[in-house]
Write a protein that holds these residues in place. Structure first.
Motif, PDB file in Angstrom:
ATOM      1  N   ASP A  66       0.822  -1.219   0.000  1.00  0.00           N
ATOM      2  CA  ASP A  66       0.000   0.000   0.000  1.00  0.00           C
ATOM      3  C   ASP A  66       0.856   1.269   0.000  1.00  0.00           C
ATOM      4  OD1 ASP A  66      -2.300  -1.524  -0.049  1.00  0.00           O
ATOM      5  OD2 ASP A  66      -2.633  -1.386   2.120  1.00  0.00           O
ATOM      6  N   TRP A  67       1.928   1.291   0.805  1.00  0.00           N
ATOM      7  CA  TRP A  67       2.765   2.490   0.876  1.00  0.00           C
ATOM      8  C   TRP A  67       3.402   2.793  -0.478  1.00  0.00           C
ATOM      9  CZ3 TRP A  67       7.808   2.325  -0.514  1.00  0.00           C
ATOM     10  CH2 TRP A  67       8.445   1.091  -0.497  1.00  0.00           C
ATOM     11  N   LEU A  68       3.811   1.757  -1.219  1.00  0.00           N
ATOM     12  CA  LEU A  68       4.433   1.942  -2.528  1.00  0.00           C
ATOM     13  C   LEU A  68       3.404   2.424  -3.550  1.00  0.00           C
ATOM     14  CD1 LEU A  68       6.945   1.640  -4.349  1.00  0.00           C
ATOM     15  CD2 LEU A  68       6.196  -0.718  -4.784  1.00  0.00           C
ATOM     16  N   ALA A  69       2.228   1.816  -3.553  1.00  0.00           N
ATOM     17  CA  ALA A  69       1.171   2.225  -4.479  1.00  0.00           C
ATOM     18  C   ALA A  69       0.815   3.694  -4.265  1.00  0.00           C
ATOM     19  CB  ALA A  69      -0.062   1.338  -4.299  1.00  0.00           C
ATOM     20  N   ALA A  70       0.714   4.117  -3.005  1.00  0.00           N
ATOM     21  CA  ALA A  70       0.385   5.509  -2.702  1.00  0.00           C
ATOM     22  C   ALA A  70       1.511   6.450  -3.124  1.00  0.00           C
ATOM     23  CB  ALA A  70       0.094   5.663  -1.213  1.00  0.00           C
ATOM     24  N   GLN A  71       2.729   6.085  -2.841  1.00  0.00           N
ATOM     25  CA  GLN A  71       3.878   6.941  -3.148  1.00  0.00           C
ATOM     26  C   GLN A  71       4.101   7.097  -4.649  1.00  0.00           C
ATOM     27  OE1 GLN A  71       7.409   6.271  -0.850  1.00  0.00           O
ATOM     28  NE2 GLN A  71       8.733   6.877  -2.517  1.00  0.00           N
ATOM     29  N   MET A  72       3.921   6.011  -5.392  1.00  0.00           N
ATOM     30  CA  MET A  72       4.221   6.022  -6.826  1.00  0.00           C
ATOM     31  C   MET A  72       3.008   6.314  -7.708  1.00  0.00           C
ATOM     32  SD  MET A  72       7.498   5.329  -7.210  1.00  0.00           S
ATOM     33  CE  MET A  72       7.561   4.865  -8.930  1.00  0.00           C
ATOM     34  N   GLY A  73       1.813   6.243  -7.136  1.00  0.00           N
ATOM     35  CA  GLY A  73       0.616   6.425  -7.944  1.00  0.00           C
ATOM     36  C   GLY A  73       0.274   5.187  -8.750  1.00  0.00           C
ATOM     37  N   LEU A  74       0.556   4.029  -8.180  1.00  0.00           N
ATOM     38  CA  LEU A  74       0.237   2.760  -8.841  1.00  0.00           C
ATOM     39  C   LEU A  74      -1.244   2.434  -8.682  1.00  0.00           C
ATOM     40  CD1 LEU A  74       3.304   0.712  -7.586  1.00  0.00           C
ATOM     41  CD2 LEU A  74       2.783   1.209  -9.984  1.00  0.00           C
ATOM     42  N   PRO A  75      -1.835   1.778  -9.668  1.00  0.00           N
ATOM     43  CA  PRO A  75      -3.234   1.376  -9.522  1.00  0.00           C
ATOM     44  C   PRO A  75      -3.390   0.308  -8.438  1.00  0.00           C
ATOM     45  CG  PRO A  75      -2.310   0.529 -11.574  1.00  0.00           C
ATOM     46  CD  PRO A  75      -1.252   1.397 -10.949  1.00  0.00           C
ATOM     47  N   ALA A  76      -4.609   0.178  -7.936  1.00  0.00           N
ATOM     48  CA  ALA A  76      -4.888  -0.835  -6.917  1.00  0.00           C
ATOM     49  C   ALA A  76      -4.502  -2.213  -7.436  1.00  0.00           C
ATOM     50  CB  ALA A  76      -6.368  -0.807  -6.547  1.00  0.00           C
ATOM     51  N   GLN A  77      -3.874  -2.980  -6.598  1.00  0.00           N
ATOM     52  CA  GLN A  77      -3.464  -4.355  -6.878  1.00  0.00           C
ATOM     53  C   GLN A  77      -2.452  -4.472  -8.024  1.00  0.00           C
ATOM     54  OE1 GLN A  77      -6.894  -6.881  -7.179  1.00  0.00           O
ATOM     55  NE2 GLN A  77      -7.750  -6.149  -5.262  1.00  0.00           N
ATOM     56  N   ALA A  78      -1.654  -3.424  -8.234  1.00  0.00           N
ATOM     57  CA  ALA A  78      -0.603  -3.490  -9.263  1.00  0.00           C
ATOM     58  C   ALA A  78       0.420  -4.545  -8.873  1.00  0.00           C
ATOM     59  CB  ALA A  78       0.077  -2.128  -9.393  1.00  0.00           C
ATOM     60  N   ARG A  79       0.906  -5.262  -9.868  1.00  0.00           N
ATOM     61  CA  ARG A  79       1.962  -6.252  -9.632  1.00  0.00           C
ATOM     62  C   ARG A  79       3.310  -5.595  -9.872  1.00  0.00           C
ATOM     63  NH1 ARG A  79       2.210 -11.385 -12.247  1.00  0.00           N
ATOM     64  NH2 ARG A  79       2.489 -10.141 -14.108  1.00  0.00           N
ATOM     65  N   VAL A  80       4.245  -5.903  -8.982  1.00  0.00           N
ATOM     66  CA  VAL A  80       5.596  -5.364  -9.098  1.00  0.00           C
ATOM     67  C   VAL A  80       6.609  -6.489  -8.942  1.00  0.00           C
ATOM     68  CG1 VAL A  80       5.026  -3.023  -8.300  1.00  0.00           C
ATOM     69  CG2 VAL A  80       5.645  -4.771  -6.628  1.00  0.00           C
TER      70      VAL A  80
END
Length: 135
Positions: free
Chosen positions: A13-27
């Motif tokens: 969650d912290w990475l998605a918020a910081q980077m602007g990734l969509p919900a449930q993005a795979r990294v």
């Protein structure tokens, strides 16, 4: 250089918020060690947005580090860098040959290409590391 670990995960969650990734993005989550003169130099923890980087999910990082691989394949249009000093955790200290609690230089870098998140990397440098710039 040595690849320590590699796994495909859902972005925290912290990475998605910081980077602007969509919900449930795979990294792709990588942990790597870099050496200089056969001594620990830098511990790297990196997350790469799979949707932004073609073929990264099958890339071989056993001999080439992710930074070099990314620079050869994906441009970036925006970057953010944060520099700080942090106390070495037990895990990071063991990789860098330091004592837990030792102050370490930390660089965090985020990159985007035309608004699309590409990668976030956290780099811990060996005890006593110093950066100098000239403009």
């Amino acid at each position: 250089y040595r690849l320590v670990s590699r796994e495909i995960v859902q972005a925290p969650d912290w990475l998605a918020a910081q980077m602007g990734l969509p919900a449930q993005a795979r990294v792709l989550h990588l942990t790597c060690m870099h050496y200089a003169d056969n001594r620990p130099f830098q511990h790297e923890t990196r997350w790469i947005n799979i949707d932004a980087v073609p073929d990264v999910d099958t890339a071989d990082f056993s001999a080439t580090g992710p930074n070099e691989w990314l620079l050869a394949r994906v441009p970036f249009s925006d970057a953010e860098i944060a520099l700080s000093s942090v106390a070495a955790t037990a895990d990071i200290a063991s990789f860098l040959g330091a004592t837990e609690g030792t102050p370490l230089f930390l660089m965090e870098r985020s990159t985007w290409f035309q608004g699309q998140p590409v990668t976030f990397v956290r780099l811990h440098f060996h005890e006593g590391y110093r950066m100098r710039t000239r403009y």
